[in-house]
Design a protein around this motif. Structure first.
Motif, PDB file in Angstrom:
ATOM      1  N   ILE A 103      -0.877  -8.224  -5.355  1.00 53.57           N
ATOM      2  CA  ILE A 103       0.232  -7.477  -5.959  1.00 53.57           C
ATOM      3  C   ILE A 103       1.382  -7.354  -4.964  1.00 53.57           C
ATOM      4  CG2 ILE A 103       0.925  -5.229  -6.852  1.00 53.57           C
ATOM      5  CD1 ILE A 103      -1.908  -4.914  -7.951  1.00 53.57           C
ATOM      6  N   ARG A 104       1.038  -7.114  -3.696  1.00 52.84           N
ATOM      7  CA  ARG A 104       2.092  -6.991  -2.684  1.00 52.84           C
ATOM      8  C   ARG A 104       2.859  -8.296  -2.526  1.00 52.84           C
ATOM      9  NH1 ARG A 104       1.580  -4.908   3.610  1.00 52.84           N
ATOM     10  NH2 ARG A 104       3.747  -5.405   4.164  1.00 52.84           N
ATOM     11  N   GLY A 141       6.621  -7.695  -3.206  1.00 62.08           N
ATOM     12  CA  GLY A 141       7.303  -7.656  -1.918  1.00 62.08           C
ATOM     13  C   GLY A 141       7.165  -6.372  -1.135  1.00 62.08           C
ATOM     14  N   GLU A 142       6.362  -5.441  -1.599  1.00 64.40           N
ATOM     15  CA  GLU A 142       6.153  -4.193  -0.859  1.00 64.40           C
ATOM     16  C   GLU A 142       4.725  -3.706  -1.089  1.00 64.40           C
ATOM     17  OE1 GLU A 142       7.969  -1.145  -4.235  1.00 64.40           O
ATOM     18  OE2 GLU A 142       9.060  -1.506  -2.365  1.00 64.40           O
ATOM     19  N   PRO A 143       4.162  -2.963  -0.125  1.00 66.56           N
ATOM     20  CA  PRO A 143       2.756  -2.541  -0.245  1.00 66.56           C
ATOM     21  C   PRO A 143       2.561  -1.508  -1.346  1.00 66.56           C
ATOM     22  CG  PRO A 143       3.756  -1.547   1.695  1.00 66.56           C
ATOM     23  CD  PRO A 143       4.760  -2.536   1.162  1.00 66.56           C
ATOM     24  N   VAL A 144       1.486  -1.664  -2.089  1.00 67.60           N
ATOM     25  CA  VAL A 144       1.119  -0.677  -3.096  1.00 67.60           C
ATOM     26  C   VAL A 144       0.454   0.522  -2.439  1.00 67.60           C
ATOM     27  CG1 VAL A 144      -0.249  -0.289  -5.191  1.00 67.60           C
ATOM     28  CG2 VAL A 144       0.818  -2.512  -4.784  1.00 67.60           C
ATOM     29  N   ALA A 145      -0.313   0.282  -1.388  1.00 63.34           N
ATOM     30  CA  ALA A 145      -1.003   1.344  -0.658  1.00 63.34           C
ATOM     31  C   ALA A 145      -1.104   0.928   0.797  1.00 63.34           C
ATOM     32  CB  ALA A 145      -2.396   1.595  -1.238  1.00 63.34           C
ATOM     33  N   THR A 146      -1.016   1.894   1.698  1.00 60.04           N
ATOM     34  CA  THR A 146      -1.198   1.601   3.119  1.00 60.04           C
ATOM     35  C   THR A 146      -2.687   1.413   3.404  1.00 60.04           C
ATOM     36  OG1 THR A 146      -1.423   3.940   3.741  1.00 60.04           O
ATOM     37  CG2 THR A 146       0.815   3.031   3.647  1.00 60.04           C
ATOM     38  N   TYR A 147      -2.976   0.963   4.615  1.00 57.53           N
ATOM     39  CA  TYR A 147      -4.374   0.753   4.993  1.00 57.53           C
ATOM     40  C   TYR A 147      -5.145   2.069   5.004  1.00 57.53           C
ATOM     41  CZ  TYR A 147      -2.473  -3.732   6.479  1.00 57.53           C
ATOM     42  OH  TYR A 147      -1.846  -4.956   6.499  1.00 57.53           O
ATOM     43  N   ALA A 148      -4.518   3.116   5.472  1.00 61.83           N
ATOM     44  CA  ALA A 148      -5.180   4.419   5.491  1.00 61.83           C
ATOM     45  C   ALA A 148      -5.412   4.937   4.079  1.00 61.83           C
ATOM     46  CB  ALA A 148      -4.343   5.421   6.300  1.00 61.83           C
ATOM     47  N   GLN A 149      -4.447   4.724   3.188  1.00 58.78           N
ATOM     48  CA  GLN A 149      -4.620   5.149   1.800  1.00 58.78           C
ATOM     49  C   GLN A 149      -5.740   4.382   1.119  1.00 58.78           C
ATOM     50  OE1 GLN A 149      -0.642   4.538   0.336  1.00 58.78           O
ATOM     51  NE2 GLN A 149       0.015   6.629   0.809  1.00 58.78           N
ATOM     52  N   PHE A 150      -5.927   3.133   1.514  1.00 60.21           N
ATOM     53  CA  PHE A 150      -7.036   2.355   0.968  1.00 60.21           C
ATOM     54  C   PHE A 150      -8.377   2.992   1.353  1.00 60.21           C
ATOM     55  CE2 PHE A 150     -10.328  -0.824   1.717  1.00 60.21           C
ATOM     56  CZ  PHE A 150     -10.413  -1.432   0.476  1.00 60.21           C
ATOM     57  N   ALA A 151      -8.499   3.438   2.601  1.00 61.94           N
ATOM     58  CA  ALA A 151      -9.743   4.094   3.036  1.00 61.94           C
ATOM     59  C   ALA A 151     -10.001   5.357   2.230  1.00 61.94           C
ATOM     60  CB  ALA A 151      -9.674   4.405   4.531  1.00 61.94           C
ATOM     61  N   ASP A 152      -8.964   6.130   1.973  1.00 61.93           N
ATOM     62  CA  ASP A 152      -9.120   7.338   1.161  1.00 61.93           C
ATOM     63  C   ASP A 152      -9.563   6.996  -0.258  1.00 61.93           C
ATOM     64  OD1 ASP A 152      -8.575   9.197   3.060  1.00 61.93           O
ATOM     65  OD2 ASP A 152      -6.531   9.617   2.418  1.00 61.93           O
ATOM     66  N   ALA A 153      -8.949   5.968  -0.827  1.00 63.75           N
ATOM     67  CA  ALA A 153      -9.256   5.603  -2.217  1.00 63.75           C
ATOM     68  C   ALA A 153     -10.693   5.116  -2.370  1.00 63.75           C
ATOM     69  CB  ALA A 153      -8.281   4.529  -2.699  1.00 63.75           C
ATOM     70  N   MET A 154     -11.252   4.500  -1.339  1.00 66.13           N
ATOM     71  CA  MET A 154     -12.612   3.964  -1.403  1.00 66.13           C
ATOM     72  C   MET A 154     -13.665   4.954  -0.909  1.00 66.13           C
ATOM     73  SD  MET A 154     -12.362   0.901  -2.715  1.00 66.13           S
ATOM     74  CE  MET A 154     -11.084   1.631  -3.770  1.00 66.13           C
ATOM     75  N   SER A 155     -13.275   6.172  -0.585  1.00 68.73           N
ATOM     76  CA  SER A 155     -14.209   7.130   0.002  1.00 68.73           C
ATOM     77  C   SER A 155     -15.349   7.492  -0.952  1.00 68.73           C
ATOM     78  CB  SER A 155     -13.470   8.397   0.436  1.00 68.73           C
ATOM     79  OG  SER A 155     -12.851   9.031  -0.679  1.00 68.73           O
ATOM     80  N   TRP A 156     -15.087   7.469  -2.258  1.00 67.44           N
ATOM     81  CA  TRP A 156     -16.156   7.816  -3.206  1.00 67.44           C
ATOM     82  C   TRP A 156     -17.261   6.774  -3.185  1.00 67.44           C
ATOM     83  CZ3 TRP A 156     -17.259   4.607  -7.418  1.00 67.44           C
ATOM     84  CH2 TRP A 156     -16.343   3.589  -7.654  1.00 67.44           C
ATOM     85  N   LEU A 157     -16.906   5.509  -2.929  1.00 71.88           N
ATOM     86  CA  LEU A 157     -17.932   4.480  -2.785  1.00 71.88           C
ATOM     87  C   LEU A 157     -18.710   4.651  -1.491  1.00 71.88           C
ATOM     88  CD1 LEU A 157     -16.224   1.206  -4.073  1.00 71.88           C
ATOM     89  CD2 LEU A 157     -18.273   2.298  -4.988  1.00 71.88           C
ATOM     90  N   THR A 216       2.332 -13.738   3.868  1.00 73.97           N
ATOM     91  CA  THR A 216       3.408 -13.671   2.871  1.00 73.97           C
ATOM     92  C   THR A 216       4.651 -12.957   3.390  1.00 73.97           C
ATOM     93  OG1 THR A 216       2.432 -11.630   1.935  1.00 73.97           O
ATOM     94  CG2 THR A 216       1.786 -13.735   0.944  1.00 73.97           C
ATOM     95  N   THR A 217       4.633 -12.508   4.633  1.00 71.73           N
ATOM     96  CA  THR A 217       5.791 -11.800   5.166  1.00 71.73           C
ATOM     97  C   THR A 217       6.978 -12.750   5.322  1.00 71.73           C
ATOM     98  OG1 THR A 217       6.598 -10.418   6.992  1.00 71.73           O
ATOM     99  CG2 THR A 217       5.068 -12.190   7.554  1.00 71.73           C
ATOM    100  N   LYS A 218       8.153 -12.214   5.132  1.00 75.16           N
ATOM    101  CA  LYS A 218       9.383 -13.006   5.251  1.00 75.16           C
ATOM    102  C   LYS A 218      10.105 -12.740   6.570  1.00 75.16           C
ATOM    103  CE  LYS A 218      10.060 -13.102   0.233  1.00 75.16           C
ATOM    104  NZ  LYS A 218      10.963 -12.771  -0.893  1.00 75.16           N
ATOM    105  N   GLN A 219       9.482 -11.940   7.447  1.00 78.77           N
ATOM    106  CA  GLN A 219      10.113 -11.589   8.710  1.00 78.77           C
ATOM    107  C   GLN A 219       9.516 -12.341   9.898  1.00 78.77           C
ATOM    108  OE1 GLN A 219       9.758  -7.336   8.965  1.00 78.77           O
ATOM    109  NE2 GLN A 219      11.168  -6.965   7.269  1.00 78.77           N
TER     110      GLN A 219
END
Length: 301
Positions: free
Chosen positions: A77-78, A82-98, A163-166
């Motif tokens: 999706i990113r 062209g921009e992140p849907v979630a940061t790496y830290a937010q990904f850890a939070d989202a997967m905490s229930w698993l 995929t970065t353009k920088q």
């Protein structure tokens, strides 16, 4: 009355030693460090079902597949928007229930099976202190949880880097975002592993151990909900201390700032109590580890 002949007693055979062909071990005698390492690697393999039946591999790799699929989807999706849907830290939070259910299944496999089968006296008859057994299991569970959360973050990083353009500057900036996410995943791993393994070590029945782990992590969540709706602002900001999950999130909010709460208006607030959250996390891990060591000082004695 005649006395028995001592000569006859000495000549009576008391036993026979048979040589059945076993060779005497003449290799190096490995010490405590090697025993600890072997136990740690065995625990890490057990967490992901290696060396066990196909049935034992289903749940760990199902969880690995889910978190990896989510990471790949976020990277895809990113690349399109062209921009992140979630940061790496937010990904850890989202997967905490698993992570909770992963701990509930793996922790009993690491310690409850040994308690139930009664093999601990065999472990402790070798040059293996009881503290080493507990710490090796704890380190194995912590590593498996960190890999569970950190591996998908690496997939997200690779997707962003390609995929970065920088150019190299974009890759470097992405790496600077990844490293805090990996550290945050390590915090999740250490807190959940120490609490989950302590609960699992209290019983030799895996079903009871798994239920206890889930109960500890999920039944504390309503307490946070009640405290967060009280009219006192201080109570709202301290509510996260009541649950391991929200405790870790509070430390993340304090230490990572925008990397965790950016774009998430529903995120919990901790006010100026960030250092208190960090101290509580340290005390929780230290206390759970101390109780785990105390548990194995008494078991199978």
């Amino acid at each position: 009355m005649p006395e028995p002949s001592t000569t006859a007693v000495r000549q009576t055979p008391s036993g026979v030693i048979h040589d059945i062909g076993y060779q005497r071990y003449e290799g190096p005698r490995l010490g405590r460090r090697q025993v600890f390492g072997a136990l740690y690697l065995h625990g890490l393999r057990t967490a992901f079902g290696f060396g066990r039946s196909a049935k034992a591999k289903i749940f760990p790799w199902l969880v690995v597949g889910i978190v990896s699929l989510v990471a790949v989807a976020l990277a895809a999706i990113r690349s399109q928007i062209g921009e992140p849907v979630a940061t790496y830290a937010q990904f850890a939070d989202a997967m905490s229930w698993l992570v909770i259910f992963f701990v509930a299944v793996v922790a009993p496999e690491l310690v409850s099976r040994d308690l139930r089968s009664g093999v601990l006296p065999l472990y402790f008859s070798r040059p293996l202190p009881r503290s080493d057994y507990a710490l090796a299991k704890l380190l194995a569970l912590s590593t498996s949880l960190w890999l569970l959360l950190g591996g998908p973050q690496l997939l997200m990083f690779l997707g962003a880097a390609f995929t970065t353009k920088q150019g190299m500057r974009g890759v470097w900036n992405e790496l600077l975002d990844l490293l805090p996410g990996l550290l945050y995943a390590g915090l999740w791993a250490v807190v959940f592993a120490s609490v989950g393994l302590l609960v699992a070590s209290l019983t030799g029945k895996r079903a009871f151990a798994a239920g206890g782990v889930v109960a500890v992590f999920l039944m504390t969540t309503p307490i946070v909900g009640v405290l967060s709706i009280l009219p006192s602002r201080a109570a709202n900001e301290l509510a996260g201390l009541a649950s391991p999950s929200t405790l870790v999130q509070g430390v993340g909010i304090w230490s990572l700032g925008d990397l965790l709460v950016e774009g998430d208006p529903g995120e919990m607030t901790i006010g100026g109590f960030g250092p208190l959250y960090a101290l509580a996390a340290v005390l929780l891990v230290a206390g759970a580890t101390a109780l785990l060591l105390a548990r194995y000082r008494k078991v199978a004695s």
